[in-house]
Design a protein around this motif. Sequence first.
Motif, mmCIF file in Angstrom:
data_model
loop_
_atom_site.group_PDB
_atom_site.id
_atom_site.type_symbol
_atom_site.label_atom_id
_atom_site.label_comp_id
_atom_site.label_asym_id
_atom_site.label_seq_id
_atom_site.Cartn_x
_atom_site.Cartn_y
_atom_site.Cartn_z
ATOM 1 N N ALA A 23 0.830 -1.211 0.000
ATOM 2 C CA ALA A 23 0.000 0.000 0.000
ATOM 3 C C ALA A 23 0.865 1.263 0.000
ATOM 4 N N MET A 24 1.932 1.254 0.782
ATOM 5 C CA MET A 24 2.823 2.423 0.832
ATOM 6 C C MET A 24 3.540 2.621 -0.504
ATOM 7 N N LEU A 25 3.995 1.532 -1.112
ATOM 8 C CA LEU A 25 4.650 1.619 -2.407
ATOM 9 C C LEU A 25 3.691 2.220 -3.432
ATOM 10 N N ASN A 26 2.458 1.751 -3.418
ATOM 11 C CA ASN A 26 1.451 2.281 -4.337
ATOM 12 C C ASN A 26 1.262 3.778 -4.117
ATOM 13 N N ALA A 27 1.108 4.191 -2.883
ATOM 14 C CA ALA A 27 0.888 5.614 -2.576
ATOM 15 C C ALA A 27 2.080 6.466 -3.009
ATOM 16 N N MET A 28 3.286 5.989 -2.752
ATOM 17 C CA MET A 28 4.481 6.753 -3.119
ATOM 18 C C MET A 28 4.622 6.864 -4.639
ATOM 19 N N PHE A 29 4.395 5.765 -5.323
ATOM 20 C CA PHE A 29 4.516 5.741 -6.782
ATOM 21 C C PHE A 29 3.476 6.657 -7.419
ATOM 22 N N VAL A 30 2.222 6.520 -6.985
ATOM 23 C CA VAL A 30 1.143 7.342 -7.546
ATOM 24 C C VAL A 30 1.387 8.825 -7.247
ATOM 25 N N SER A 31 1.914 9.152 -6.083
ATOM 26 C CA SER A 31 2.237 10.547 -5.761
ATOM 27 C C SER A 31 3.300 11.100 -6.698
ATOM 28 N N ALA A 32 4.271 10.258 -7.030
ATOM 29 C CA ALA A 32 5.335 10.692 -7.941
ATOM 30 C C ALA A 32 4.796 10.987 -9.335
ATOM 31 N N LEU A 33 3.682 10.365 -9.695
ATOM 32 C CA LEU A 33 3.084 10.567 -11.021
ATOM 33 C C LEU A 33 2.233 11.825 -11.125
ATOM 34 N N GLN A 34 1.940 12.465 -10.023
ATOM 35 C CA GLN A 34 1.054 13.623 -10.032
ATOM 36 C C GLN A 34 1.641 14.768 -10.851
ATOM 37 N N PRO A 35 0.803 15.418 -11.655
ATOM 38 C CA PRO A 35 1.280 16.568 -12.427
ATOM 39 C C PRO A 35 1.887 17.620 -11.492
ATOM 40 N N GLY A 36 2.985 18.161 -11.905
ATOM 41 C CA GLY A 36 3.630 19.190 -11.104
ATOM 42 C C GLY A 36 4.550 18.659 -10.023
ATOM 43 N N SER A 37 4.634 17.338 -9.855
ATOM 44 C CA SER A 37 5.508 16.790 -8.810
ATOM 45 C C SER A 37 6.977 17.007 -9.146
ATOM 46 N N GLY A 38 7.285 17.097 -10.422
ATOM 47 C CA GLY A 38 8.665 17.283 -10.851
ATOM 48 C C GLY A 38 9.473 16.002 -10.893
ATOM 49 N N VAL A 39 8.852 14.885 -10.537
ATOM 50 C CA VAL A 39 9.566 13.608 -10.509
ATOM 51 C C VAL A 39 9.733 13.096 -11.935
ATOM 52 N N THR A 40 10.983 12.856 -12.300
ATOM 53 C CA THR A 40 11.285 12.338 -13.636
ATOM 54 C C THR A 40 11.897 10.943 -13.583
ATOM 55 N N SER A 41 12.236 10.477 -12.387
ATOM 56 C CA SER A 41 12.813 9.141 -12.220
ATOM 57 C C SER A 41 12.447 8.621 -10.835
ATOM 58 N N TYR A 42 12.054 7.361 -10.773
ATOM 59 C CA TYR A 42 11.670 6.746 -9.502
ATOM 60 C C TYR A 42 12.295 5.356 -9.425
#
Length: 87
Positions: A23-42
């Motif tokens: 569940a935590m992995l899912n939440a962290m991954f989905v958060s990284a996908l949010q527009p504006g997060s700036g995450v380009t690599s996970y």
Amino acid sequence: MPLHLTEHGCPTGPSRDVERQSAMLNAMFVSALQPGSGVTSYMHFSLRDASDDGSLFGGFGLMTSDYSPKPAFHRYRQLIDEHATSF
């Protein structure tokens, strides 16, 4: 500025169950996908647990120390299949 999330994860152990890790992995991954997060690599921290002794840092793997997949392994694989082009 691009963000690269590395060594990221949630350990399992006596008081940290495998379902919570998934569940935590899912939440962290989905958060990284949010527009504006700036995450380009996970990257997740570890494919395999370092130990089965219940220590905090021994259980970050998506698989146990004998390479048996935990629920988070399957969830991570599914998330990658669904969002591979997002990063």
